[in-house]
Write an enzyme that holds these catalytic residues in place. Sequence first.
Site, mmCIF file in Angstrom:
data_model
loop_
_atom_site.group_PDB
_atom_site.id
_atom_site.type_symbol
_atom_site.label_atom_id
_atom_site.label_comp_id
_atom_site.label_asym_id
_atom_site.label_seq_id
_atom_site.Cartn_x
_atom_site.Cartn_y
_atom_site.Cartn_z
ATOM 1 N N CYS A 1 -35.620 64.342 -16.381
ATOM 2 C CA CYS A 1 -34.224 63.894 -16.393
ATOM 3 C C CYS A 1 -34.104 62.734 -17.370
ATOM 4 O O CYS A 1 -34.877 61.773 -17.293
ATOM 5 C CB CYS A 1 -33.801 63.468 -14.992
ATOM 6 S SG CYS A 1 -32.187 62.660 -14.911
ATOM 7 N N CYS B 1 -29.694 67.399 -22.154
ATOM 8 C CA CYS B 1 -29.814 67.358 -20.698
ATOM 9 C C CYS B 1 -30.489 68.650 -20.269
ATOM 10 O O CYS B 1 -30.123 69.736 -20.748
ATOM 11 C CB CYS B 1 -28.438 67.220 -20.048
ATOM 12 S SG CYS B 1 -28.452 67.361 -18.234
#
Length: 337
Positions: free
Chosen positions: A126, A238
């Site tokens: 992440c 992402c």
Amino acid sequence: VFLFVHARASTLLDSTCPSRPHLRIICSQASWTLVPRSKLDAMSHEGPRHARRLGTRTVGVFDSGVGGLSIASALQRLRADVDVRYVADSAHFPYGEKDRTYVRDRVLACGTKMVEEGCELVVVACNTACSEGLEALRQQLGNQVPVVGVEPPLKPAMAASASRRVAVLATRRTVLGKRLDRLCRNYAKDANVFLVPMVGLADLVETGHVDGPQVRHLLQSALQEPLERGVDVVALGCTHYSFVQEELRRILPDHVKVVQPEVPVARQAIRRLEEVRRCKYDIRELQSHEKEPNHRRNRIHLGATGCQDTFTGVVQRLISKGALVLDGIVHEDITKR
């Protein structure tokens, strides 16, 4: 560097960012427990409590939700002798809306728990978690296991761009963060980089929505201006966004490339794992093992800190849509540990 802040509203803001004057902002508004360091130090001498045999290695991967499964899938494709323990920290999703201390504490909790359970390497899958807690986790673990992080793939995107015009799709927090700013300074000098915050896209993916009118409209609206300005590469900043690549391909011109982060991160993890292996085992053991036929099927252990049934349902939906490929799935209810 151009910063496009895309959201749902009607008022247009056009200004510069006070702390980053080189950026132009165009805004369309619209329980795991931390493991004490003393315990980790003891583990370095005793080895992981669930140590594997030579032929089976376990990599721990965690994210705030399902996004990091793209990296877990890449690990499975690249190496058949690596098991993956995946944790979706869904009880605390999304990290982007939490303060820095909160995110750092979650990174430390998830990472140290994985080491305690026998993982030989940890991947923080992440971007927000890496920005706020990656270095803290490395310091916490010391020399226990390697820790691999993710970052928007701007460097490979620039290498793939003929026009030196690249769009980076990322969360708002990543776009405004220092790590992406540093990447722009290091790898995109004299280039046009369009930073596009994709407000709401990770939330859609987290519920299993990776195609359809809502996803398509969000992508088209966000990419309209960068495409008009001639970008020839779109970088996915992402891990959640890798699951919308089919919808993305439908709206992008044929000449525009898409650069994703999961394969480079998986390759880096495997390289680090091999380094650990060479240090841990005698060279003759390694050579002997490499000559043995490998008939085993690697497994991925899936768990979530939130509702396990909801997480399992989203995983099944991603697989059924062809957005995710996983083999040897073992579901685990980690909330009862």
